[in-house]
Design a protein around this motif. Sequence first.
Motif, PDB file in Angstrom:
ATOM      1  N   PRO A   1       1.156 -13.780  16.349  1.00 56.87           N
ATOM      2  CA  PRO A   1      -0.292 -13.914  16.511  1.00 56.87           C
ATOM      3  C   PRO A   1      -0.965 -12.533  16.579  1.00 56.87           C
ATOM      4  CG  PRO A   1       0.900 -14.794  18.423  1.00 56.87           C
ATOM      5  CD  PRO A   1       1.913 -14.269  17.479  1.00 56.87           C
ATOM      6  N   GLU A   2      -2.230 -12.509  16.247  1.00 55.81           N
ATOM      7  CA  GLU A   2      -3.019 -11.274  16.318  1.00 55.81           C
ATOM      8  C   GLU A   2      -2.893 -10.667  17.715  1.00 55.81           C
ATOM      9  OE1 GLU A   2      -5.166  -8.398  14.637  1.00 55.81           O
ATOM     10  OE2 GLU A   2      -4.916 -10.281  13.554  1.00 55.81           O
ATOM     11  N   GLY A   3      -2.634  -9.377  17.785  1.00 53.90           N
ATOM     12  CA  GLY A   3      -2.551  -8.669  19.063  1.00 53.90           C
ATOM     13  C   GLY A   3      -1.311  -8.959  19.886  1.00 53.90           C
ATOM     14  N   ALA A   4      -0.288  -9.548  19.271  1.00 52.94           N
ATOM     15  CA  ALA A   4       0.932  -9.912  20.012  1.00 52.94           C
ATOM     16  C   ALA A   4       1.565  -8.679  20.653  1.00 52.94           C
ATOM     17  CB  ALA A   4       1.930 -10.580  19.073  1.00 52.94           C
ATOM     18  N   ARG A   5       2.036  -8.868  21.875  1.00 53.18           N
ATOM     19  CA  ARG A   5       2.750  -7.806  22.596  1.00 53.18           C
ATOM     20  C   ARG A   5       4.187  -8.266  22.791  1.00 53.18           C
ATOM     21  NH1 ARG A   5      -0.767  -4.020  24.656  1.00 53.18           N
ATOM     22  NH2 ARG A   5      -2.929  -4.709  24.775  1.00 53.18           N
ATOM     23  N   HIS A   6       5.114  -7.370  22.508  1.00 50.99           N
ATOM     24  CA  HIS A   6       6.534  -7.697  22.618  1.00 50.99           C
ATOM     25  C   HIS A   6       7.113  -7.155  23.916  1.00 50.99           C
ATOM     26  CE1 HIS A   6       6.435  -3.700  20.764  1.00 50.99           C
ATOM     27  NE2 HIS A   6       7.596  -3.492  21.365  1.00 50.99           N
ATOM     28  N   ALA A   7       8.280  -7.680  24.269  1.00 46.86           N
ATOM     29  CA  ALA A   7       9.009  -7.228  25.453  1.00 46.86           C
ATOM     30  C   ALA A   7      10.485  -7.148  25.089  1.00 46.86           C
ATOM     31  CB  ALA A   7       8.808  -8.208  26.610  1.00 46.86           C
ATOM     32  N   VAL A   8      11.125  -6.056  25.459  1.00 44.85           N
ATOM     33  CA  VAL A   8      12.541  -5.850  25.148  1.00 44.85           C
ATOM     34  C   VAL A   8      13.387  -6.800  25.991  1.00 44.85           C
ATOM     35  CG1 VAL A   8      14.423  -4.172  25.128  1.00 44.85           C
ATOM     36  CG2 VAL A   8      12.089  -3.434  24.591  1.00 44.85           C
ATOM     37  N   SER A   9      14.306  -7.511  25.339  1.00 45.78           N
ATOM     38  CA  SER A   9      15.207  -8.423  26.043  1.00 45.78           C
ATOM     39  C   SER A   9      16.486  -7.690  26.430  1.00 45.78           C
ATOM     40  CB  SER A   9      15.550  -9.627  25.160  1.00 45.78           C
ATOM     41  OG  SER A   9      16.477  -9.255  24.161  1.00 45.78           O
ATOM     42  N   ASP A  10      17.337  -8.370  27.181  1.00 49.48           N
ATOM     43  CA  ASP A  10      18.630  -7.804  27.587  1.00 49.48           C
ATOM     44  C   ASP A  10      19.564  -7.562  26.403  1.00 49.48           C
ATOM     45  OD1 ASP A  10      17.761  -7.934  30.198  1.00 49.48           O
ATOM     46  OD2 ASP A  10      18.827  -9.800  30.645  1.00 49.48           O
TER      47      ASP A  10
ATOM     48  N   ALA B   1       0.445 -10.015  12.323  1.00 48.61           N
ATOM     49  CA  ALA B   1      -0.556 -10.885  11.703  1.00 48.61           C
ATOM     50  C   ALA B   1      -1.064 -10.326  10.371  1.00 48.61           C
ATOM     51  CB  ALA B   1      -1.711 -11.118  12.672  1.00 48.61           C
ATOM     52  N   SER B   2      -1.078  -8.996  10.234  1.00 46.25           N
ATOM     53  CA  SER B   2      -1.544  -8.382   8.985  1.00 46.25           C
ATOM     54  C   SER B   2      -0.446  -8.307   7.932  1.00 46.25           C
ATOM     55  CB  SER B   2      -2.069  -6.972   9.263  1.00 46.25           C
ATOM     56  OG  SER B   2      -0.988  -6.100   9.564  1.00 46.25           O
ATOM     57  N   ARG B   3       0.763  -8.606   8.329  1.00 45.86           N
ATOM     58  CA  ARG B   3       1.956  -8.529   7.470  1.00 45.86           C
ATOM     59  C   ARG B   3       2.225  -7.111   6.982  1.00 45.86           C
ATOM     60  NH1 ARG B   3       2.005 -14.398   4.430  1.00 45.86           N
ATOM     61  NH2 ARG B   3       1.762 -15.530   6.357  1.00 45.86           N
ATOM     62  N   SER B   4       1.769  -6.143   7.746  1.00 41.89           N
ATOM     63  CA  SER B   4       2.004  -4.746   7.389  1.00 41.89           C
ATOM     64  C   SER B   4       3.121  -4.116   8.229  1.00 41.89           C
ATOM     65  CB  SER B   4       0.726  -3.926   7.532  1.00 41.89           C
ATOM     66  OG  SER B   4       0.312  -3.904   8.891  1.00 41.89           O
ATOM     67  N   ARG B   5       3.527  -4.823   9.296  1.00 42.31           N
ATOM     68  CA  ARG B   5       4.592  -4.306  10.167  1.00 42.31           C
ATOM     69  C   ARG B   5       5.614  -5.397  10.437  1.00 42.31           C
ATOM     70  NH1 ARG B   5       2.187  -2.298  15.530  1.00 42.31           N
ATOM     71  NH2 ARG B   5       1.238  -4.350  15.394  1.00 42.31           N
ATOM     72  N   VAL B   6       6.847  -4.969  10.696  1.00 40.08           N
ATOM     73  CA  VAL B   6       7.941  -5.880  11.044  1.00 40.08           C
ATOM     74  C   VAL B   6       8.493  -5.459  12.400  1.00 40.08           C
ATOM     75  CG1 VAL B   6       9.685  -4.540   9.764  1.00 40.08           C
ATOM     76  CG2 VAL B   6      10.082  -6.970  10.236  1.00 40.08           C
ATOM     77  N   LEU B   7       8.818  -6.439  13.218  1.00 39.51           N
ATOM     78  CA  LEU B   7       9.392  -6.187  14.537  1.00 39.51           C
ATOM     79  C   LEU B   7      10.910  -6.207  14.411  1.00 39.51           C
ATOM     80  CD1 LEU B   7       8.690  -5.819  17.564  1.00 39.51           C
ATOM     81  CD2 LEU B   7       8.952  -8.305  17.796  1.00 39.51           C
TER      82      LEU B   7
ATOM     83  N   ALA C   1      10.354 -11.500   2.758  1.00 39.63           N
ATOM     84  CA  ALA C   1       9.343 -11.978   3.701  1.00 39.63           C
ATOM     85  C   ALA C   1       7.943 -11.685   3.173  1.00 39.63           C
ATOM     86  CB  ALA C   1       9.548 -11.337   5.068  1.00 39.63           C
ATOM     87  N   LEU C   2       7.747 -10.498   2.644  1.00 43.41           N
ATOM     88  CA  LEU C   2       6.439 -10.113   2.126  1.00 43.41           C
ATOM     89  C   LEU C   2       6.055 -10.935   0.899  1.00 43.41           C
ATOM     90  CD1 LEU C   2       6.680  -6.267   2.571  1.00 43.41           C
ATOM     91  CD2 LEU C   2       5.304  -7.882   3.914  1.00 43.41           C
ATOM     92  N   ALA C   3       7.059 -11.330   0.117  1.00 41.30           N
ATOM     93  CA  ALA C   3       6.797 -12.135  -1.074  1.00 41.30           C
ATOM     94  C   ALA C   3       6.331 -13.545  -0.714  1.00 41.30           C
ATOM     95  CB  ALA C   3       8.039 -12.194  -1.949  1.00 41.30           C
ATOM     96  N   ARG C   4       6.604 -13.968   0.521  1.00 36.11           N
ATOM     97  CA  ARG C   4       6.176 -15.286   0.963  1.00 36.11           C
ATOM     98  C   ARG C   4       4.737 -15.225   1.371  1.00 36.11           C
ATOM     99  NH1 ARG C   4      10.226 -19.394   1.843  1.00 36.11           N
ATOM    100  NH2 ARG C   4      11.630 -18.908   0.169  1.00 36.11           N
TER     101      ARG C   4
END
Length: 171
Positions: free
Chosen positions: A131-140, A51-57, A168-171
């Motif tokens: 979204p703010e505070g999103a939590r990810h989960a590793v897929s297969d 959400a802060s656009r400071s990190r990429v997953l 992406a950041l430029a957007r």
Amino acid sequence: MRVLSGWRAPDAGQERARLEFLRHLEEHPADGMWRECAAGHITASTAVLDASRSRVLLTLHAKLKAWLQLGGHCEPGDATLAAAALREATEESGIAGLRLLPEPVQLDRHAVPCHPQGSWHLDVQYVAIAPEGARHAVSDESDDLAWFPVSDLPEPTDDVVRSLVRRALAR
């Protein structure tokens, strides 16, 4: 065809890729979108920013053993390329509520082992905001999945991922 015909490429290299992707679809009207097309096929991927656009997953791809954006093959149920990109990003991240920006940010053609003789992914790349505070989960499909500062991407990755994050950041 509609997405690629209407997309304004940000530079000459991306314009060449856009025209190549359109030519591929003209030459393979029945199967150019699908994995079964040995000559190559359209894929959709997404750089997921927090959400802060400071990190990429990024995903540590199980087959390629490199940190990449999320994405993959189009499926018959995908109504649009954007829908395919969002579906893949949601499936691979486990994050509900991703907000996909409407236009692709770049295109990339890369060799893949989808067929015995090899093939090509003609990848249409998007950006999504988690979204703010999103939590990810590793897929297969992943060995790992992690957030990285946009200014400090992990190794191994490639210049395509670096370029995608910059755009992406430029957007």
